[in-house]
Design a protein around this motif. Structure first.
Motif, PDB file in Angstrom:
ATOM      1  N   ARG A 652      16.632  -7.058   0.334  1.00 21.39           N
ATOM      2  CA  ARG A 652      15.243  -7.971   1.167  1.00 21.39           C
ATOM      3  C   ARG A 652      14.644  -8.532  -0.119  1.00 21.39           C
ATOM      4  NH1 ARG A 652      13.324  -2.513   3.864  1.00 21.39           N
ATOM      5  NH2 ARG A 652      13.846  -1.564   1.636  1.00 21.39           N
ATOM      6  N   GLN A 653      13.693  -9.398   0.409  1.00 21.90           N
ATOM      7  CA  GLN A 653      12.957 -10.622  -0.404  1.00 21.90           C
ATOM      8  C   GLN A 653      11.749  -9.380  -1.023  1.00 21.90           C
ATOM      9  OE1 GLN A 653      11.320 -13.268   2.160  1.00 21.90           O
ATOM     10  NE2 GLN A 653      12.929 -14.370   2.532  1.00 21.90           N
ATOM     11  N   GLU A 654      11.748  -9.844  -2.403  1.00 21.55           N
ATOM     12  CA  GLU A 654      10.696  -8.890  -3.295  1.00 21.55           C
ATOM     13  C   GLU A 654       9.183  -9.406  -2.876  1.00 21.55           C
ATOM     14  OE1 GLU A 654       9.514  -7.725  -7.779  1.00 21.55           O
ATOM     15  OE2 GLU A 654      11.262  -9.462  -7.574  1.00 21.55           O
ATOM     16  N   TYR A 655       9.241 -10.454  -2.608  1.00 24.46           N
ATOM     17  CA  TYR A 655       7.945 -11.151  -2.245  1.00 24.46           C
ATOM     18  C   TYR A 655       7.774 -11.625  -0.702  1.00 24.46           C
ATOM     19  CZ  TYR A 655       6.022 -10.604  -6.906  1.00 24.46           C
ATOM     20  OH  TYR A 655       5.540 -10.309  -7.952  1.00 24.46           O
ATOM     21  N   SER A 656       6.840 -11.327   0.049  1.00 23.98           N
ATOM     22  CA  SER A 656       6.804 -12.017   1.498  1.00 23.98           C
ATOM     23  C   SER A 656       6.510 -13.518   1.204  1.00 23.98           C
ATOM     24  CB  SER A 656       5.757 -11.376   2.049  1.00 23.98           C
ATOM     25  OG  SER A 656       4.508 -11.741   1.540  1.00 23.98           O
ATOM     26  N   PRO A 657       7.126 -14.220   2.305  1.00 23.12           N
ATOM     27  CA  PRO A 657       6.636 -15.484   2.423  1.00 23.12           C
ATOM     28  C   PRO A 657       5.201 -15.663   2.603  1.00 23.12           C
ATOM     29  CG  PRO A 657       7.686 -15.008   4.418  1.00 23.12           C
ATOM     30  CD  PRO A 657       7.676 -13.893   3.445  1.00 23.12           C
ATOM     31  N   THR A 658       4.782 -16.999   2.700  1.00 27.39           N
ATOM     32  CA  THR A 658       3.374 -17.375   3.155  1.00 27.39           C
ATOM     33  C   THR A 658       3.529 -17.290   4.713  1.00 27.39           C
ATOM     34  OG1 THR A 658       2.817 -18.922   1.231  1.00 27.39           O
ATOM     35  CG2 THR A 658       1.534 -19.347   3.260  1.00 27.39           C
ATOM     36  N   TRP A 659       2.641 -16.576   5.479  1.00 29.86           N
ATOM     37  CA  TRP A 659       2.852 -16.564   6.850  1.00 29.86           C
ATOM     38  C   TRP A 659       1.183 -16.794   7.627  1.00 29.86           C
ATOM     39  CZ3 TRP A 659       0.446 -12.080   9.041  1.00 29.86           C
ATOM     40  CH2 TRP A 659       0.076 -10.956   8.103  1.00 29.86           C
ATOM     41  N   SER A 660       1.390 -16.995   8.948  1.00 35.96           N
ATOM     42  CA  SER A 660       0.133 -17.243   9.473  1.00 35.96           C
ATOM     43  C   SER A 660       0.327 -16.950  11.128  1.00 35.96           C
ATOM     44  CB  SER A 660       0.025 -18.730   9.608  1.00 35.96           C
ATOM     45  OG  SER A 660      -1.240 -19.298  10.406  1.00 35.96           O
TER      46      SER A 660
END
Length: 750
Positions: A652-660
């Protein structure tokens, strides 16, 4: 004969051209007449003020087209175009409350004061704000407040807390009518179940407030102010349904009991009973809930306008999440995984002004929280009782505005975990004093000090200072500095410690956290000649923590390790808000926050987990008066945040994406007592599983039956478990609910 007819036409035309007409009407707000509102015609000297019934009359107007403006302090300016040709014209206005700077607030200084005059910056959100994006509770509504983020802490049961300026939920104190009745175990429950129609306003202070409110107010506080019974409608109802099957209903009424008492009754019911698994992991995407809350508030008339009010609330909720085929017969067993929580809670709070010459108030509250829950086959049974009482003496002299108080807080907590062998029971006496010194109309200084005695930790002092400088009527500079402290009970705060997915390791006896904070705030009002109003509000802050208690997910992926940080942690940031009223039914706002929250230990600095670097919120409202339609567009955006992985092989990604998350709503209000509203929530259909192979680790093996460990307790990669994972639902940073339609109806009888 032709000459006579022509002469008659010319004379008639001249008389008609010289005819004078009148413009009349009435101004309303929330269905009630609004007296003393300003009515004027743009680009002329003609205008008037509404009378006690909200009516107005402007006479001696010639035929023509006019732009008529209605305004009142604290309300959105409204402009209408009318055409006068052959008779008098009637026009009505319905003004909506704005995010005005002149609201009366109590949170920053424990006493009513104009927001403009407060030395402590306080953000105020009115029912108009709550209506822009209807939600079943205040917890979700706060997603559109700059610098405030509702954080979900578990993919399965959807437990959550409120982050202010990047600090975890336990640093936020939640209050109702100024009473600190909510702590870590029940933050979400304190923000659920109060009908939004009963809320007068929500006040938010960002930054330490421990010098007035004690422990838990380290990062900030949220104060929900309910309506006085005399100001509430006689009856109201507000209900909506969503395309996911959610049903929310608020109802309320007020009644006079004799000549001295007015009672306000409200109830909220929310139900969601539609298991959905759009990400195909065999787990519910959203927790199922069945919730009811009953609220009652009494207000008594007394001699000399002395205050006496008392309120109570009962809250019950049954929520569960887990594998799609779970049902209550599996509760607490190890066959089908589910997290089931039964919550029963009641609260009593009141305010009584003593019958003496001096202004002395006795404020009190009591809350009783009982939780019966299971996380798979791990039971968590907890009881929490908080009693609170305080005496406040409000004394004003020529230049000094004193507030002197003493309080007593009783905390009781018990659960069935090994970390709580005996009930945690403590009584904390406190003394506090603050003095606001008014040097001139432009400058004031607030000095405050609080003393608490906690038998577990000894004497605790929390001072603060606040300076307000108002160089002009449209500019305010505020400088605040102070300290805070927090006493910790882990199992009231960390849901991940309850899932059974990780072992809890407490390295040592935990000491209270202490913080040192400085905040500078600048506010600017800008009036333009065309009637537009802009409000600019910006803040910068720095907070330094010692003895910080931060859960360590990184050292061992199978453990959560708690100890006092052997070093320090900091929170630094900058935020801005811009509110604009354009007239013609258009208003908008935008806000942004940049923050850096990190901890330093043994010379190594790490970014705090589950904390975004930047965030933003916005709203846009357009009222089209001819069609009685209002468009509301609201949204937020969050930058990447570090997430809790289970090891180096975790895909899984270590950092979340930018999300809205973005929402749109239309409201139709042609009828006097009804409003119909509807729209789309989460327009972009964003969910946190996008870009990840899965969200819940080992969802196919929630009881870890097929996990192999080495001699040191580490997971061994196998063909069935190539990433060396255990079951873990703590990889969560946003709501897992996609786009959905909603439709609602409001009714109000004044």
């Amino acid at each position: 004969m032709r000459l006579i007819v022509l002469l008659f036409i010319l004379i008639t035309s001249k008389l008609l051209a010289q005819s004078k007409y009148s413009l009349k009407g009435q101004v309303f707000s929330e269905g009630q007449p609004l007296p003393y509102a300003n009515i004027y015609i743009e680009n002329t000297t003609k205008g008037t003020v509404t009378d006690e019934n909200g009516t107005f009359l402007i006479s001696n107007l010639e035929a023509g087209k006019y732009s008529v403006v209605a305004s009142f302090t604290g309300f959105i300016v409204q402009k209408r175009t009318v055409k006068i040709s052959d008779g008098d014209v009637t026009i009505n206005f319905n003004l909506s409350q704005s995010a005005s700077l002149n609201e009366v607030i109590i949170t920053g200084t424990l006493k009513p004061v104009s927001r403009l005059e407060s030395p402590v910056p306080v953000e105020v959100y009115s029912p108009t704000f709550l209506k822009k994006n209807p939600t079943p509770n205040i917890f979700e509504a706060l997603q559109n407040v700059n610098g405030v983020r509702p954080q979900l802490n578990c993919n399965v049961c959807n437990a959550g807390d409120i982050h202010i300026n990047g600090l975890e939920g336990p640093y936020t104190l939640v209050m109702i009518d100024g009473m600190p009745i909510v702590s870590g175990l029940s933050t979400v429950y304190g923000l659920s179940g109060i009908p939004n129609s009963l809320i007068e306003q929500v006040e938010i202070v960002k930054g330490p407030a421990s010098s007035l409110y004690g422990s838990e107010a380290v990062g900030g506080l949220i104060n929900i102010i309910t309506k006085l019974p005399e100001n509430a409608p006689r009856f109201f109802a507000d209900g909506f349904v969503s395309g996911w099957g959610e049903v929310n209903l608020d109802v309320g009424l007020k009644s006079r009991i004799g000549k001295k008492a007015t009672v306000l009754f409200g109830a909220n019911y929310f139900n969601y009973n539609n298991p959905i698994d759009n990400n195909n992991d065999n787990f519910t995407d959203v927790t199922l809930q069945d919730r009811i809350s009953i609220f009652q508030k009494w207000d008594f008339k007394r001699a000399n306008n002395r205050k006496f009010s008392i309120a109570g609330r009962y809250f019950y909720e049954d929520r569960w999440g887990g594998e799609m085929h779970w049902n209550p017969s599996y509760r607490g067993g190890n066959e089908v995984y589910g997290e089931s929580i039964y919550t029963s809670r009641f609260e009593i709070l009141g305010n009584y002004q003593l019958p003496i010459t001096e202004k002395v108030n006795f404020q009190f509250s009591y809350s009783d929280h009982d939780q019966n829950s299971v996380y798979g086959d791990t039971p968590y049974l907890a009881q929490q009782r908080i009693g609170f009482g305080q005496l406040i003496w409000d004394k004003k002299t020529s230049k000094h505005d004193l507030l002197i108080g003493t309080s007593l807080r009783y905390n009781y907590y018990n659960d069935n975990t090994t970390a709580t062998l005996n009930a945690d029971e403590v009584t904390i006496p406190s003394l506090f004093i603050q003095d606001e010194i008014g040097f001139t109309k432009k400058q004031s200084l607030l000095l405050g000090m609080r003393y608490d005695y906690d038998s577990r930790h000894g004497n605790i002092f929390t001072p603060r200072i606040a300076y307000r400088f108002k160089p002009t009527e449209d500019d305010i500079i505020r400088l605040n500095a102070g300290t805070g402290f927090r006493v910790v009970n882990l199992f009231t705060e960390e849901h991940a410690a309850l899932t059974g997915a990780r072992d809890v390791i407490i390295e040592e006896t935990l000491d209270p956290e202490e913080s040192y904070n400085i905040n500078i705030n600048y506010l600017k009002k800008l009036y333009l000649k065309n009637g537009m109003l802009f409000t600019f509000d910006t803040s910068a802050w720095y907070t330094y923590f010692t003895n910080a208690i931060i859960p360590d997910y990184d050292t061992n992926p199978n453990q959560i390790i708690y100890d006092n940080l052997d070093g320090y942690s900091t929170s630094t940031g900058l935020s801005f808000n811009i509110d604009a009223i354009f007239g013609s039914g258009i208003s908008a706002s935008i806000g942004g926050t940049y923050q850096d929250v990190s901890q330093t230990e043994n010379g190594e600095t790490k970014k705090q987990i589950l904390t975004e670097r930047f965030s933003g919120v916005w709203s846009f409202t357009y009222k089209h008066y001819p069609t009685h339609l209002t468009l509301d567009y609201t949204g937020n955006i969050y930058g990447p945040m570090r997430l809790p992985l289970l090891g180096e092989l975790d895909p899984r990604q270590e950092y979340s994406p930018t999300w809205s998350i973005q929402n749109i709503q239309l409201t139709y209000d042609k009828f006097d007592d009804f409003e119909i509203y509807g729209g789309v929530k989460n327009l972009l259909n964003w969910t946190p599983n996008k870009g990840n192979p899965f969200i819940i680790a080992r969802a196919n093996d929630p009881f870890d039956e097929n996990i192999q460990f080495d001699f040191e307790g580490n997971v061994i990669p196998t063909a069935d478990n190539p990433y060396a994972l255990t079951f873990d639902p703590s990889y969560v940073y946003g709501p897992n609910q996609g786009a959905r339609l909603f439709l609602g109806l409001r009714y109000k009888l004044n």
